[in-house]
Motif scaffolding. Structure first.
Motif, short mmCIF file in Angstrom:
data_model
loop_
_atom_site.label_atom_id
_atom_site.label_comp_id
_atom_site.label_asym_id
_atom_site.label_seq_id
_atom_site.Cartn_x
_atom_site.Cartn_y
_atom_site.Cartn_z
N LEU A 154 0.84 -1.19 0.00
CA LEU A 154 0.00 0.00 0.00
C LEU A 154 0.87 1.24 0.00
CD1 LEU A 154 -2.55 -1.30 2.60
CD2 LEU A 154 -2.97 -0.93 0.20
N PRO A 155 0.30 2.39 -0.38
CA PRO A 155 1.09 3.63 -0.34
C PRO A 155 1.57 3.92 1.08
CG PRO A 155 -0.97 3.96 -1.54
CD PRO A 155 -1.04 2.61 -0.93
N PHE A 188 -0.82 5.44 3.63
CA PHE A 188 -2.10 4.76 3.86
C PHE A 188 -2.35 4.64 5.36
CE2 PHE A 188 -5.15 1.32 3.90
CZ PHE A 188 -5.87 1.52 2.74
N TYR A 219 -11.77 -3.41 9.56
CA TYR A 219 -11.30 -2.25 8.81
C TYR A 219 -12.47 -1.52 8.17
CZ TYR A 219 -9.07 0.48 5.15
OH TYR A 219 -8.69 1.49 4.31
N ASP A 245 -13.39 2.28 5.92
CA ASP A 245 -12.78 3.37 5.17
C ASP A 245 -13.93 4.16 4.55
OD1 ASP A 245 -11.53 4.97 3.29
OD2 ASP A 245 -10.02 3.47 2.80
N LEU A 255 -14.77 3.54 0.87
CA LEU A 255 -15.33 2.27 0.39
C LEU A 255 -16.75 2.48 -0.09
CD1 LEU A 255 -14.31 -0.42 3.03
CD2 LEU A 255 -13.28 0.03 0.83
N ILE A 256 -17.09 1.87 -1.21
CA ILE A 256 -18.47 1.82 -1.68
C ILE A 256 -18.93 0.39 -1.46
CG2 ILE A 256 -20.00 2.05 -3.66
CD1 ILE A 256 -18.04 4.09 -4.80
N ARG A 257 -19.92 0.24 -0.56
CA ARG A 257 -20.36 -1.11 -0.22
C ARG A 257 -21.19 -1.69 -1.35
NH1 ARG A 257 -17.06 -3.41 3.08
NH2 ARG A 257 -16.67 -2.19 4.95
N ARG A 258 -20.99 -2.97 -1.62
CA ARG A 258 -21.73 -3.61 -2.68
C ARG A 258 -23.17 -3.84 -2.24
NH1 ARG A 258 -19.16 -8.76 -5.21
NH2 ARG A 258 -19.50 -9.61 -3.14
N LYS A 313 -1.66 3.22 -5.48
CA LYS A 313 -0.21 3.36 -5.43
C LYS A 313 0.36 3.66 -6.80
CE LYS A 313 3.77 1.39 -3.13
NZ LYS A 313 4.30 0.28 -2.35
N TYR A 332 -14.87 -2.09 -8.30
CA TYR A 332 -15.59 -0.86 -7.96
C TYR A 332 -16.07 -0.89 -6.51
CZ TYR A 332 -19.00 2.90 -8.24
OH TYR A 332 -19.70 4.03 -8.01
N TYR A 333 -16.64 -2.02 -6.10
CA TYR A 333 -17.19 -2.14 -4.75
C TYR A 333 -16.14 -2.68 -3.79
CZ TYR A 333 -21.83 -1.43 -6.70
OH TYR A 333 -22.92 -0.91 -7.33
N ASP A 334 -16.23 -2.23 -2.55
CA ASP A 334 -15.46 -2.82 -1.43
C ASP A 334 -13.96 -2.81 -1.69
OD1 ASP A 334 -17.86 -3.32 -0.19
OD2 ASP A 334 -18.03 -5.36 -0.96
N THR A 335 -13.46 -1.80 -2.35
CA THR A 335 -12.03 -1.76 -2.57
C THR A 335 -11.42 -0.61 -1.80
OG1 THR A 335 -10.28 -1.67 -4.20
CG2 THR A 335 -12.16 -0.28 -4.60
N TYR A 336 -10.22 -0.86 -1.31
CA TYR A 336 -9.49 0.19 -0.59
C TYR A 336 -8.28 0.66 -1.38
CZ TYR A 336 -6.87 -4.02 0.50
OH TYR A 336 -6.20 -5.20 0.40
N SER A 337 -8.03 0.06 -2.55
CA SER A 337 -6.74 0.30 -3.19
C SER A 337 -6.85 0.60 -4.68
CB SER A 337 -5.83 -0.91 -3.00
OG SER A 337 -6.46 -2.05 -3.56
N ARG A 355 -11.22 4.21 -9.12
CA ARG A 355 -12.46 3.84 -9.81
C ARG A 355 -12.57 4.62 -11.12
NH1 ARG A 355 -13.91 4.48 -4.55
NH2 ARG A 355 -14.37 2.56 -3.44
#
Lengths: 156, 184
Positions: A131-132, A135, A144, A146, A149-152, B85, B117-122, B125
């Motif tokens: 990760l950067p 972060f 965790y 954030d 985050l866009i929840r599905r 990153k 798209y969903y549930d990603t932290y890294s 989009r």
């Protein structure tokens, strides 16, 4: 290695080492041994001297109250491979670094630190690796969260 | 002094005419027929990008040729998932490309984040969060033919450009694009 040979190997490893506990005799055809966190380094050194000369993998599993640290050890002389596991409390997440025993642990432990936030005591260069650098948080922990985050949604 | 620079100066003295249109057509024809590509392959779409360049699909015949140096290229083909990153590196490579430059977003990940798209932290989009994307190619991954079609569509965009500030040559296109000022 047949299951019988694997059971014999597990018997031989644990018989001479009171620190090792066979967790499950056979899991996916491989031996799994557990060890107390405080005795991880000494035990791992014993295993290395017993012929397990290659560290294949370091990873962790989030079991809510504890993290399970998983080490995959290979032996060329024994033609064998085992899992070494130890439990790390979530609110006191540290464990001894095995870099001195297997240099391969250098990046593997950095990855576990990066994604789970487990500190490896004695690691020479414990920085984020995937990760950067700026972060915040450790995203493979189950708690965790954030704001980005866009929840599905359920219907997908 | 380059030809383009002298024409720009002459245009300031009066409105454009037949010569202006012809020069635009000439320049845009030259630019559109040799869109050298910077293969920004960050994930699996890069395999299809590579396949498009080899003999079976032969990107060369369309004047598109992969170059490893951004300073030699006209169009950046973003092929693959862009992580947070990787974002500054992609941006920096884009800024190293000489003007005029275009961007093709190849694959669902660079269009919108795709399966990440969903549930990603890294994952970023969509590349248009930080780059001006000209053509989007959907697919996971798109076929090489789709990418070559994107270059053909990009030629239409190139043909619309003018060396005169604020002037555009509207082209007929099959791409769904918003019209400025509504229906005309």
């Amino acid at each position: 290695m047949t299951p019988d040979e694997m059971a014999a190997l597990l018997e031989r490893i644990t018989a001479h080492n009171p620190r090792l506990h066979p967790l499950f005799s056979l899991e996916f055809g491989d031996a799994v041994v557990g060890v107390e966190r405080a005795e991880l380094f000494a035990t791992a050194a014993d295993l290395r001297d017993a012929g397990f000369d290659r560290l294949g993998m370091v990873t962790a599993v989030d079991r809510d109250e504890v993290f399970v640290l998983v080490y995959r050890l290979h032996s060329r002389s024994l033609s064998a491979a085992i899992f070494l596991k130890t439990l790390v409390p979530r609110d006191d997440a540290w464990v001894a670094s095995l870099v001195e025993l297997w240099p391969a642990a250098l990046w593997q432990e950095r990855e576990v630190f990066d994604l789970f936030g487990i500190h490896f005591e004695g690691h020479p260069d414990l920085r984020r690796i995937l990760l950067p650098d700026d972060f915040v948080g450790h995203p493979l922990r189950k708690d965790y969260d954030d704001p980005r985050l866009i929840r599905r949604p359920d219907y997908i | 002094m380059a030809l383009v620079d002298r024409i720009s100066g002459a245009l300031d003295s009066g409105p454009g005419g037949v010569i202006l249109t012809s020069v635009d057509a000439l320049i845009n024809w030259a630019r559109g027929q040799s869109l050298w590509a910077f293969p920004m392959g960050t994930a699996c779409c890069a395999m299809e990008l590579i396949a498009a360049s080899f003999s079976k699909f032969d990107f060369d015949r369309m004047g598109t040729f992969p170059r490893p140096d951004p300073r030699h290229t006209d169009v950046m083909i973003l092929a693959g998932t862009i992580t947070e990153k990787m974002r500054p590196a992609v941006r920096r490579l884009y800024e190293q490309m000489p003007d005029p430059k275009w961007v093709v977003a190849m694959g669902n990940c660079t269009v919108s984040g795709g399966i990440f798209y969903y549930d990603t932290y890294s994952v970023v989009r969509g590349a248009d969060e930080f780059l001006p994307v000209d053509v989007y190619v959907a697919g996971c991954p798109p076929r090489p033919e789709s990418l070559q079609d994107a270059i053909i569509q990009l030629r239409r965009l190139v043909a619309e450009e003018s060396i005169a500030p604020g002037r555009r040559h509207e082209q007929t296109t099959t791409l769904p694009r918003p019209k400025a000022g509504g229906d005309r």
